[in-house]
Motif scaffolding. Structure first.
Motif: not given
Lengths: 72, 378
Positions: A60-65, B110, B137, B139, B193, B211, B213, B251, B269
């Motif tokens: 987590g925390g390094s971007g989505i996707g 993307r 996935e 997004s 996030e 963020f 999860n 973060v 983080r």
């Protein structure tokens, strides 16, 4: 979670005093490739993130996707 | 003076609107000490701007993984992940067990749409497949410029992931152990996030983000074992993890241009989850433009985590606990990663890069990994 929100809010509050209104013609340094993620090559940073994800228990925390994998 | 400002602004706007089209081909070679794991990962990435308002990005990666994982096994029936069942104190071992070479393919696409005020919406889809694990996935991300000068941006993203795990029922308590069949189990994940970015001045940027999860389903690793009842009837069984995991964190990132040729990226983080894992990560990267063609990079990352509440790799720890794992990645450890890199512009359009990393956990894992590749802009 409260602790995280408090740290983020406090740091934003204190830093708001240091903020300048940067004009478009003053952004030459900010737009350099070396100022972007991974020094301009985000794929290399993604490789590092993948190694950390495979060898550690957090994410987590390094971007989505980016997708999942059975490596952890 | 106004004329100079105007021409600089025009030049900057033109460079911003200029197409950022490239093909990036990279290879990662990862090796752990004593030949414990070896991974080769070639990747190809295409980024293509369709005018000023749309960008397509696609990435395809292949993984080839071989090596061994440290687990409990019965030494009399062979060092296999499936050497489960009743054993003796003399036969129980904890050590590296070889697994079959696995291959994985992963693809991500993307698409980004930019609006008149340059706000962005990005939609993405990812797919990953290996013989015993499939992940899909979807997004969505938005970026909103808060002010007209584009010095403040708010971003938010969510992703939903569905993972299907093929579990071999051999000596596995979750399905029929005698039939030799396999069973597909599911694990879903939701990631969110939100971030806020602020240009502090003409040479530094601060970004904060939060963020969250949430994972639900079969979160157990089907290859990992635990040793129970060591003092009475030592028995090796497959590990069992809780069926839900909620994690969150924050973060803080600071990026600063130092002089004309150096950029410093620094971040912290914090992470916490309901498996009682707390972690802190400090990362620093420096990029130095040696001349117009060559950029050098150096990085240092420090990571620490506490153990999950159901983790132990002691021989005489577990008896009849519902949740038990000896996967050392869930343990208490810290790690450092050192990196060095060089980027060299062969021509205005073609760039070559090479980087080396050294990763060490205080619990023993040591890895060296290298990346090399070329990026072609068109």
């Amino acid at each position: 979670m409260k602790r995280v929100i408090m740290i983020v809010s406090l740091s934003s509050f204190f830093l708001s005093g240091c903020v300048q209104n940067v004009k478009a013609w003053e952004k030459a340094k900010l737009s350099k490739e070396t100022m972007q993620k991974g020094g301009g090559n985000a794929l290399l940073k993604a490789y590092q993130e993948h190694v950390y994800f495979s060898k550690e228990a957090t994410k987590g925390g390094s971007g989505i996707g980016g997708g999942g994998c059975g490596c952890n | 003076m106004q004329l100079v400002k105007l021409s600089i602004t025009t030049a900057l706007l033109l460079s911003t609107l200029q197409a950022d089209n490239y093909i990036n081909v990279q290879v990662l070679q990862y090796n752990e000490h004593n030949g414990r794991a070896s991974i080769s990962t070639p990747s190809v990435e295409l980024n293509y701007d369709l005018g000023a308002d749309y960008t397509f990005n696609g990435k395809y990666t292949l993984d080839s993984i071989s090596g061994a994982s440290p687990i409990f096994y019965d030494s009399t029936s062979g060092a296999s992940a499936y050497s489960r069942g009743e054993t003796t104190q003399d036969s129980a071992r904890y050590g590296g067990v070889e697994y079959d070479e696995t291959k994985r393919m992963q693809g991500t696409v993307r698409g980004t749409k930019r609006f008149e005020n340059r706000d962005e919406v990005t939609l993405g889809a990812s797919f990953s497949n290996e013989y015993d694990y499939r992940s899909t996935e979807l997004s969505a991300e938005v970026l909103h410029w808060v002010d007209e000068g584009k010095n403040q941006a708010f971003s938010m993203g969510v992703a939903f992931q569905r993972n299907v795990i093929l579990v071999d029922c051999k000596e596995n308590s979750i399905c029929d152990a005698t039939s030799g069949a396999s069973k597909k189990l599911r694990a879903d994940a939701f990631f969110a996030e939100a971030g806020f970015s602020q240009n502090l001045n003409s040479s530094s940027v601060l970004k904060t983000s939060l963020f969250f999860n949430n994972e639900d389903g079969y979160l157990t690793n089907p290859f990992m074992n635990v040793l129970r009842y060591y003092n009475t009837t030592p028995t090796i069984t497959n590990e069992t993890r809780p069926h839900n995991r909620r994690g969150y964190g924050g973060v803080l990132e600071y990026t600063k241009a130092i002089g004309e040729s150096t950029a410093w990226h620094s971040s912290y983080r914090y992470y916490h989850d309901d498996w009682e894992i707390d972690s802190h990560t400090l990362n620093n990267d420096l990029y130095y433009e040696l001349n117009s063609d060559t950029t050098l990079g150096a990085g240092l990352r420090y990571y620490s985590q506490s153990a999950a509440h159901f983790f132990s790799k002691e021989f005489d720890h577990f008896t009849d606990e519902v949740y038990a794992s000896s996967d050392e990645r869930l343990g208490d450890f810290n790690a450092i990663n050192l990196s060095m890199s060089i980027d060299y512009k062969i021509t205005k359009q073609l760039m070559y890069n090479l980087s080396g990393n050294y990763y060490k956990q205080n619990e023993g894992t040591i890895a060296r990994y290298f990346t090399t590749g070329v990026k072609y802009k068109f």
